[in-house]
Scaffold this active site. Structure first.
Site, PDB file in Angstrom:
ATOM      1  N   ILE A  32      -3.310 -21.613   7.280  1.00  0.00           N
ATOM      2  CA  ILE A  32      -4.077 -21.543   8.418  1.00  0.00           C
ATOM      3  C   ILE A  32      -5.717 -21.256   8.218  1.00  0.00           C
ATOM      4  O   ILE A  32      -6.380 -21.292   9.067  1.00  0.00           O
ATOM      5  CB  ILE A  32      -3.405 -19.985   9.296  1.00  0.00           C
ATOM      6  CG1 ILE A  32      -3.651 -18.736   8.306  1.00  0.00           C
ATOM      7  CG2 ILE A  32      -2.050 -20.374   9.638  1.00  0.00           C
ATOM      8  CD1 ILE A  32      -3.455 -17.754   9.222  1.00  0.00           C
ATOM      9  N   ASN A  66       2.126 -22.060   4.259  1.00  0.00           N
ATOM     10  CA  ASN A  66       1.562 -22.595   2.837  1.00  0.00           C
ATOM     11  C   ASN A  66       2.528 -22.525   1.708  1.00  0.00           C
ATOM     12  O   ASN A  66       2.175 -22.881   0.552  1.00  0.00           O
ATOM     13  CB  ASN A  66       0.299 -22.166   2.862  1.00  0.00           C
ATOM     14  CG  ASN A  66       0.212 -20.418   2.261  1.00  0.00           C
ATOM     15  OD1 ASN A  66       1.381 -19.926   2.295  1.00  0.00           O
ATOM     16  ND2 ASN A  66      -0.854 -20.024   2.367  1.00  0.00           N
ATOM     17  N   ASN A 122      -7.189 -13.821   3.544  1.00  0.00           N
ATOM     18  CA  ASN A 122      -6.116 -14.722   4.136  1.00  0.00           C
ATOM     19  C   ASN A 122      -5.699 -13.986   5.617  1.00  0.00           C
ATOM     20  O   ASN A 122      -5.441 -14.601   6.540  1.00  0.00           O
ATOM     21  CB  ASN A 122      -4.990 -14.513   3.123  1.00  0.00           C
ATOM     22  CG  ASN A 122      -3.613 -15.412   3.592  1.00  0.00           C
ATOM     23  OD1 ASN A 122      -3.760 -16.348   4.573  1.00  0.00           O
ATOM     24  ND2 ASN A 122      -2.357 -14.998   3.374  1.00  0.00           N
ATOM     25  N   ARG A 149       2.624   6.355  -5.862  1.00  0.00           N
ATOM     26  CA  ARG A 149       1.736   4.868  -5.765  1.00  0.00           C
ATOM     27  C   ARG A 149       0.546   5.132  -4.732  1.00  0.00           C
ATOM     28  O   ARG A 149       0.594   5.873  -3.685  1.00  0.00           O
ATOM     29  CB  ARG A 149       2.951   3.867  -5.109  1.00  0.00           C
ATOM     30  CG  ARG A 149       2.483   2.614  -5.183  1.00  0.00           C
ATOM     31  CD  ARG A 149       3.434   1.604  -4.596  1.00  0.00           C
ATOM     32  NE  ARG A 149       3.674   2.006  -3.047  1.00  0.00           N
ATOM     33  CZ  ARG A 149       4.641   1.174  -2.256  1.00  0.00           C
ATOM     34  NH1 ARG A 149       5.337   0.143  -2.986  1.00  0.00           N
ATOM     35  NH2 ARG A 149       4.859   1.328  -1.158  1.00  0.00           N
ATOM     36  N   LYS A 189      -4.827  -5.178   8.994  1.00  0.00           N
ATOM     37  CA  LYS A 189      -3.921  -5.671  10.138  1.00  0.00           C
ATOM     38  C   LYS A 189      -4.571  -5.101  11.600  1.00  0.00           C
ATOM     39  O   LYS A 189      -4.438  -5.508  12.545  1.00  0.00           O
ATOM     40  CB  LYS A 189      -2.666  -5.026  10.084  1.00  0.00           C
ATOM     41  CG  LYS A 189      -1.777  -5.864   8.992  1.00  0.00           C
ATOM     42  CD  LYS A 189      -1.075  -7.371   9.690  1.00  0.00           C
ATOM     43  CE  LYS A 189      -0.535  -8.158   8.687  1.00  0.00           C
ATOM     44  NZ  LYS A 189       0.136  -9.196   9.408  1.00  0.00           N
ATOM     45  N   ILE A 228      10.492 -12.271   7.264  1.00  0.00           N
ATOM     46  CA  ILE A 228      10.553 -12.024   8.986  1.00  0.00           C
ATOM     47  C   ILE A 228      10.342 -13.208   9.766  1.00  0.00           C
ATOM     48  O   ILE A 228      11.127 -13.584  10.610  1.00  0.00           O
ATOM     49  CB  ILE A 228       9.779 -10.847   9.377  1.00  0.00           C
ATOM     50  CG1 ILE A 228       9.770  -9.468   8.485  1.00  0.00           C
ATOM     51  CG2 ILE A 228       9.939 -10.319  10.698  1.00  0.00           C
ATOM     52  CD1 ILE A 228       8.726  -8.429   8.574  1.00  0.00           C
ATOM     53  N   HIS A 252       9.429  -4.152  -2.694  1.00  0.00           N
ATOM     54  CA  HIS A 252       9.992  -3.311  -1.689  1.00  0.00           C
ATOM     55  C   HIS A 252      11.070  -2.493  -2.180  1.00  0.00           C
ATOM     56  O   HIS A 252      11.958  -2.937  -3.030  1.00  0.00           O
ATOM     57  CB  HIS A 252      10.195  -4.180  -0.453  1.00  0.00           C
ATOM     58  CG  HIS A 252       8.949  -4.543  -0.056  1.00  0.00           C
ATOM     59  ND1 HIS A 252       8.640  -6.131   0.223  1.00  0.00           N
ATOM     60  CD2 HIS A 252       7.919  -3.931   0.863  1.00  0.00           C
ATOM     61  CE1 HIS A 252       7.443  -6.084   0.985  1.00  0.00           C
ATOM     62  NE2 HIS A 252       7.169  -4.844   1.164  1.00  0.00           N
ATOM     63  N   ASP A 286       0.160   5.509  -0.389  1.00  0.00           N
ATOM     64  CA  ASP A 286       1.249   5.965   0.402  1.00  0.00           C
ATOM     65  C   ASP A 286       1.354   7.159   1.301  1.00  0.00           C
ATOM     66  O   ASP A 286       1.249   8.119   0.590  1.00  0.00           O
ATOM     67  CB  ASP A 286       2.576   5.884  -0.746  1.00  0.00           C
ATOM     68  CG  ASP A 286       3.304   4.787  -0.869  1.00  0.00           C
ATOM     69  OD1 ASP A 286       3.308   3.769  -0.245  1.00  0.00           O
ATOM     70  OD2 ASP A 286       4.245   4.793  -1.798  1.00  0.00           O
ATOM     71  N   TYR A 335      -4.205  -3.284   3.159  1.00  0.00           N
ATOM     72  CA  TYR A 335      -3.413  -3.882   4.060  1.00  0.00           C
ATOM     73  C   TYR A 335      -3.359  -3.567   5.210  1.00  0.00           C
ATOM     74  O   TYR A 335      -3.681  -4.538   6.482  1.00  0.00           O
ATOM     75  CB  TYR A 335      -1.944  -3.984   3.225  1.00  0.00           C
ATOM     76  CG  TYR A 335      -0.976  -4.602   4.259  1.00  0.00           C
ATOM     77  CD1 TYR A 335      -0.907  -5.657   4.664  1.00  0.00           C
ATOM     78  CD2 TYR A 335       0.100  -3.460   4.738  1.00  0.00           C
ATOM     79  CE1 TYR A 335       0.021  -6.165   5.730  1.00  0.00           C
ATOM     80  CE2 TYR A 335       0.978  -3.852   5.510  1.00  0.00           C
ATOM     81  CZ  TYR A 335       1.062  -5.376   6.050  1.00  0.00           C
ATOM     82  OH  TYR A 335       2.038  -5.795   6.864  1.00  0.00           O
TER      83      TYR A 335
HETATM   84  N1  UDP Z   1       9.140   3.073  -3.488  1.00  0.00           N
HETATM   85  C1  UDP Z   1       9.814   3.651  -4.633  1.00  0.00           C
HETATM   86  N2  UDP Z   1      10.184   3.013  -5.892  1.00  0.00           N
HETATM   87  C2  UDP Z   1      10.069   1.500  -5.552  1.00  0.00           C
HETATM   88  C3  UDP Z   1       9.400   0.860  -4.475  1.00  0.00           C
HETATM   89  C4  UDP Z   1       8.857   1.653  -3.347  1.00  0.00           C
HETATM   90  O1  UDP Z   1       9.922   4.924  -4.651  1.00  0.00           O
HETATM   91  O2  UDP Z   1      10.352   1.063  -6.721  1.00  0.00           O
HETATM   92  C5  UDP Z   1       8.884   4.166  -2.334  1.00  0.00           C
HETATM   93  C6  UDP Z   1       7.439   3.562  -1.840  1.00  0.00           C
HETATM   94  O3  UDP Z   1       6.721   4.657  -2.521  1.00  0.00           O
HETATM   95  C7  UDP Z   1       7.562   4.125  -0.110  1.00  0.00           C
HETATM   96  C8  UDP Z   1       9.000   3.617   0.189  1.00  0.00           C
HETATM   97  O4  UDP Z   1       9.689   3.632  -1.306  1.00  0.00           O
HETATM   98  O5  UDP Z   1       7.484   5.457  -0.187  1.00  0.00           O
HETATM   99  C9  UDP Z   1       8.972   2.353   0.677  1.00  0.00           C
HETATM  100  O6  UDP Z   1       8.147   1.294  -0.083  1.00  0.00           O
HETATM  101  P1  UDP Z   1       8.148  -0.208   0.297  1.00  0.00           P
HETATM  102  O7  UDP Z   1       7.084  -0.658  -0.631  1.00  0.00           O
HETATM  103  O8  UDP Z   1       9.345  -0.751   0.352  1.00  0.00           O
HETATM  104  O9  UDP Z   1       7.480  -0.367   1.704  1.00  0.00           O
HETATM  105  P2  UDP Z   1       6.078   0.275   2.454  1.00  0.00           P
HETATM  106  O10 UDP Z   1       6.348   1.690   3.029  1.00  0.00           O
HETATM  107  O11 UDP Z   1       4.954   0.453   1.378  1.00  0.00           O
HETATM  108  O12 UDP Z   1       5.907  -0.692   3.384  1.00  0.00           O
END
Ligand code: UDP
Length: 329
Positions: A52, A32, A92, A282, A145, A12, A189, A285, A141
């Protein structure tokens, strides 16, 4: 006077540095290069390599350059990694920001726009999420923030710092000319992982859980184009430079798409079948994150240009097709 973009070689940050240069601003980028790429820094920006957390390095930036405002992206940003290595994120994201703010106060540079995240909310009380809703992060994370936002608030009260926190929802897409885009190593992602399938780098995409309380059982997210995020940073900076008050803004499109819907749209854009297989959830989430960005639109005059998923995925696909190995090719 220049704008200092910290983390301006990252995803970004590089799109924002590019938008600033294109808007005719003087830009200084520091990074960095831990997760950023020198090649992502726009021609026309002056580049400094450093961290930083290194006070002498940050002091040098303010001593060498005439900085009127800072845009701060220099942080780690992966939910999964933050759960496995929380202290890396404290070091960080929080220690780095503390050192940065010490230097800014010492040099009388008191204007900062910085990356916050939808992860500050945790499991939302309702969607679309308003900036005033409860913040209870479900991952480290988001916690770091939220702590950065609070640090800014207290430094503002004591030292006159003026800040805008931008809470991004799911950043995706790439510069439409495909010159810069998303490149993480390892990639975590959703959209770049999906696009590795038609790019021949992955056999199938994993769906992390299909038993969430959503219509198709997969997580719902609000996907926002990186160039729209970049414009919001410039608007927020100008808002502060015009003397306006500290603020927090959500940045999203206000529309949610499930993981399955994103995969389906990627199939349409790429013309590839993109096999998918369901795996375990995961950790950390939330089921559903959708922004209300009405405040950013009303107060900053923000107008997202890429508000349909097809175009967002198309720009990402153009980048990944042209650069299958990111900045390494
Ligand atoms: N996700 C998934 N499979 C992947 C990567 C991500 O199903 O291989 C899902 C993840 O569980 C979340 C959504 O996709 O519900 C977006 O995840 P991402 O890591 O892109 O962004 P986040 O929402 O964590 O910032």
């Amino acid at each position: 006077m220049s704008i200092l973009v910290l983390g301006g070689a990252g995803y970004i940050g590089s799109h924002t540095a590019r938008a600033l240069v294109e808007a005719g601003r003087e830009v200084v980028v520091a990074d960095n290069l831990e997760t950023g790429f020198r090649a992502a820094v726009p021609a026309g920006a002056r580049f400094y390599e450093g961290d930083i957390r290194d006070r002498a390095f940050v002091d040098r930036l303010f001593e060498n350059e005439r900085i009127e405002g800072v845009i701060h992206f220099a942080a780690n940003s992966q939910v999964g990694e933050s759960m496995a290595k929380p202290l890396k994120y404290y070091d960080n994201n929080l220690c780095g920001t503390k050192t940065l703010l010490e230097s800014m106060v010492a040099h009388g540079v008191l204007t900062i726009v910085f990356s916050s995240t939808a992860a500050t909310y945790g499991e939302p009380e309702r969607v679309p999420i308003l900036e005033t809703d409860r913040t209870e992060p479900t991952n480290c994370y988001g916690e770091t923030k939220l702590s950065m936002e609070k640090m800014m608030k207290w430094v503002s009260a004591a030292h006159g710092l003026r800040f805008v926190a931008l809470r991004y929802f799911n950043a995706c897409g790439a510069q439409p000319d495909a010159s810069i885009g998303e490149a993480h190593n390892p990639e975590t992602h959703l959209l770049p992982l999906i696009l590795q399938v038609p790019n021949g780098q992955r056999e199938a995409i994993s769906i992390f859980g299909d038993d969430y309380p959503t219509p198709d059982g997969t997580c719902i997210r609000d996907y926002i184009h990186v160039c729209d995020l970049a414009q919001a940073h410039i608007l927020a900076l100008d808002y502060l430079l015009a003397g306006r008050e500290n603020n927090v803004f959500n940045l999203g499109n206000g529309v949610g798409f499930s993981v399955r819907e994103v995969i389906e749209e990627a199939r349409r854009v790429t013309g590839h079948p993109i096999p998918a297989r369901v795996e375990a959830r995961r950790a950390g989430d939330p089921a559903q994150l959708i922004a209300s960005s009405e405040k950013a639109k009303a107060v900053l005059g923000w107008k997202p240009q890429y508000n349909d998923l097809h175009t967002i995925i198309q720009t990402a696909w153009d980048w990944h097709k042209a650069h299958p190995h990111g900045y390494g090719a």
